[in-house]
Design an enzyme around this catalytic site. Structure first.
Site, PDB file in Angstrom:
ATOM      1  N   SER A 194       0.802  -1.026   0.221  1.00 30.93           N
ATOM      2  CA  SER A 194      -0.417  -0.144   0.079  1.00 30.93           C
ATOM      3  C   SER A 194       0.530   1.224   0.246  1.00 30.93           C
ATOM      4  O   SER A 194       1.396   1.301   0.485  1.00 30.93           O
ATOM      5  CB  SER A 194      -1.245  -0.166   1.512  1.00 30.93           C
ATOM      6  N   TYR A 233      -2.816  -0.413  10.143  1.00 35.87           N
ATOM      7  CA  TYR A 233      -3.315  -0.801   8.651  1.00 35.87           C
ATOM      8  C   TYR A 233      -1.812  -1.061   8.455  1.00 35.87           C
ATOM      9  O   TYR A 233      -1.131  -1.569   7.464  1.00 35.87           O
ATOM     10  CB  TYR A 233      -4.561  -0.812   8.480  1.00 35.87           C
TER      11      TYR A 233
END
Length: 684
Positions: free
Chosen positions: A561, A574
């Protein structure tokens, strides 16, 4: 009703019935035909026509588009210019001058058989029972005893124009005959109606099988070989998984191959018997068989009590010997000079590998061809069983096998195949692939020619996603919980059994909990890390073993990400786990590089559409964080990028396809941003 349409419809219906039953013929084996009248498209005059299954088609799925259509007068006129067996390959090109109208499918080598035989309807098939008689040492005597004058023996001849002349002459000389046994090859039957031809074909097939059953020895493959009996199913499958990567690597020495495994009871029974080594060494006989199975298989000559390590070591030794033996076979028969020089040797690796107690591994350029090769060798086992039951198995001479395997016409057929796609022969495991980015990645890899295993927590969705991509020769869906080490190992094993090995892993499974630090619990933290950091580690570790053992290199891709580099607010768990994944890329790129395995990462951002993570609550939380409606989240992310473009799952899939494709063969340890440009996340 249009009489032409009736002839064609009846032919297709008969072909489909015959071809859909494996007792009658093997996949893509044999051909059928019908004669009738049509109209010359130029003169408008009536003309006699032949409709015959074209080259490469399958009877069970034949449609009108798969038929070649030829003028009978022109085809039969070729007998006057036939130059003889030394030049009969030229006749295949001549068939084009007999085509009617646009001609339909390309005429096959067997077209002459159908056109020259006087009957209105002709079937040429490869039934196991018929080939069993055709390969029996005393086949002519057996045929006469079983059929009398109703079915005539035709000695072996390579398919072609002369074989068509031979069969036509046999029919003319034996007006009471309904068909013939083609030595070493198969059967041909005929009739004046479509129904009569089908009835005669089935008569030959069923009569041959009934006679073998009634008169054959109960143990045609001999006594049991102690220590070669089938292992219990669970142990058998475990041994297959342990051996498959090694065997695939050996079968891919010359070029990469996809694999298929079967532990069909008929294979296991054959391998458990004393005659197996002798019969395996003789190879197959029917041209359709050995063109796909190679001239003979490679047979492991160790008992089931041998360790995996000993079996692997022996397989490597046998592979060296097999390649040497195949080279000698080629050198014995190849013509090296002049206009009739043989094509170059195509490869010396086995297409069939037999492991007593475990089963059969078969290989091809696609999963379908690998599976079909195994099916053909099972046909060969059935043939050998029948021949040994009533006689002795005696396949065609090795020199004849070579003439067909390295036939100029076969070489031309191979040259007409389309160029393989970028990921052809590659086997991919994609986690979290039932939706969103994972599904897009799986779809793109399959489109590029890869075989894909779609792993997801939801088995039904995984199977549905796989079905969208095609048959099980293209994709399969499995359940996999990446937080469970045993489940991950089972997923990798399922991949190996489904397609023979593994080449490409995409760590995509993930979830996200959008919370600020003070609201993030230890359970939240553990869940995020279990799924993505630990899950990716477990998948990479389990896949690394077969990747290394195959010796074919490979790819591991992490869908990380933008947050691995630059985190937004309220996502500590996350972003931290994405940073963990990003560093796994760097670590594994170094560790696995010596084995030719590349490890790279993809850093998406703002992939809202189709995303399982966003649909599960992450989107609502991020929208709340930014003070916008959830439906506007994609546009919001797009506007904050340099390119002002929304990032879609397909954009991520494109990056995966590129980084694992041939153009990036020398790139590892890279993180590829797919975020439409987020300056704060530029890699430094």
């Amino acid at each position: 009703m249009n009489p032409t349409a009736t002839v064609v419809d009846d032919l297709i219906a008969r072909s489909n019935r015959l071809g859909s039953d494996p007792e009658n013929t093997n996949y893509a084996g044999g051909n059928t035909s019908a004669k009738g009248s049509g109209t010359d498209p130029v003169t408008g005059e009536p003309v006699d026509l032949l409709w015959v299954k074209g080259s490469g088609g399958d009877l069970g799925t034949l449609t009108e588009a798969g038929l070649a259509v030829l003028r009978l007068d022109r085809l039969r006129a070729m007998t006057a210019v036939y130059p003889g067996v030394d030049r009969e390959d030229e006749m295949v090109a001549a068939f084009d001058y007999a085509l009617h109208g646009r001609g339909g499918a390309a005429p096959s080598i067997d077209t002459a058989m159908h056109g020259l035989v006087g009957a209105a309807h002709v079937d040429h098939l490869h039934p196991d029972s018929g080939i069993a008689l055709a390969t029996a040492a005393d086949g002519p005597e057996l045929a006469a005893r079983i059929f009398g004058e109703k079915v005539v023996w035709v000695p072996w001849r390579r398919p072609g124009f002369q074989l068509g002349l031979d069969i036509a002459a046999v029919r003319d000389a034996n007006p009471g005959a309904v068909g013939c046994i083609l030595g070493g090859h198969g059967i041909t039957a005929w009739g004046e109606t479509s129904a009569e031809a089908e009835e005669n074909s089935l008569f030959i097939i069923r009569t041959a099988q009934a006679w073998i059953t009634a008169h054959g020895r109960p143990d045609p493959f001999g006594a049991l070989r102690p220590g070669h009996e089938a292992l219990p199913e669970e142990e058998r499958r475990a041994r297959a998984v342990a051996l498959a990567p090694t065997i695939r690597g050996l079968a891919s020495h010359d070029r990469p191959m996809v694999g298929h495994f079967t532990d069909d009871p008929r294979v296991l029974e054959f391998l458990s018997r004393e005659a197996a080594p002798r019969l395996a060494a003789l190879g197959t006989s029917c041209p359709d068989h050995f063109l796909r199975t190679k001239v003979k298989p490679m047979l492991l000559d160790l008992p089931t009590s041998a360790t995996v390590e000993d079996q692997i070591a022996r397989l490597r030794e046998l592979h060296v010997a097999y390649r040497k033996d195949y080279r000698a076979y080629y050198d014995r028969h190849a013509t090296t000079e002049g206009p009739d020089a043989s094509p170059a040797m195509r490869g010396a690796d086995p297409a069939i590998v037999l492991v007593p107690g475990v089963g059969m591994f078969s290989y091809g350029a696609t999963k379908q061809t690998a599976r079909v090769a195994g099916e053909f060798y099972l046909n060969a086992i059935n043939v050998m069983r029948g021949a040994e039951a009533v006689s002795t198995y005696a396949p065609i001479e090795e020199s004849e096998k070579f003439r067909i395997e390295y036939w100029a016409l076969e070489e031309a057929k191979l040259a007409r195949l389309p160029e393989p796609k970028s990921h052809a022969t590659r086997i991919a495991l994609v986690t979290g692939a039932a939706s969103g980015i994972g599904k897009a990645v799986a779809t793109r890899l399959a489109a590029e020619g890869a075989c894909v295993v779609i792993a997801d927590l939801d088995l039904d969705k995984a199977r549905a996603a796989a079905a969208e991509l095609g048959s099980s020769d293209v994709a399969v869906g499995i359940r996999a919980d990446v937080t469970d080490e045993a489940a991950v190992q089972a997923a990798v094993e399922a991949t190996v059994l489904a397609f023979g090995g593994i080449d490409l892993v995409v760590n995509n499974a993930g979830l996200s909990l959008s919370k600020p630090l003070l609201e993030t619990t230890a359970q939240d933290w553990d869940l995020q890390h279990d799924v993505m950091a630990k899950g990716s580690f477990l998948v990479s570790k389990a896949a690394a073993r077969p990747l290394i053992e195959q010796g074919l290199g490979g790819d591991v891709v992490y869908i990380s990400s933008k947050n691995a580099v630059f985190a937004g607010p309220n996502n500590i768990a996350y972003s931290a786990t994405k940073a963990d994944q990003a560093h796994q890329v760097r670590l594994l790129a170094v560790e696995l590089g010596e084995h030719g395995v590349k490890v790279n990462g993809i850093n998406p951002d703002g992939v809202v559409r189709g995303s399982g993570i966003f649909a599960a609550g992450w989107g609502a939380n991020r929208a709340k964080t930014y003070g916008i409606d959830e439906g506007d989240l994609g546009a919001f992310y797009a506007q904050r990028t340099i390119l002002k473009r929304e990032v879609l799952p397909e954009n991520v899939a494109n990056a995966v396809a590129a980084i694992t494709g041939p153009d990036f063969s020398h790139t590892t340890g890279l993180h590829v941003p797919v975020d439409a440009g987020v300056a704060a996340a530029f890699l430094r």
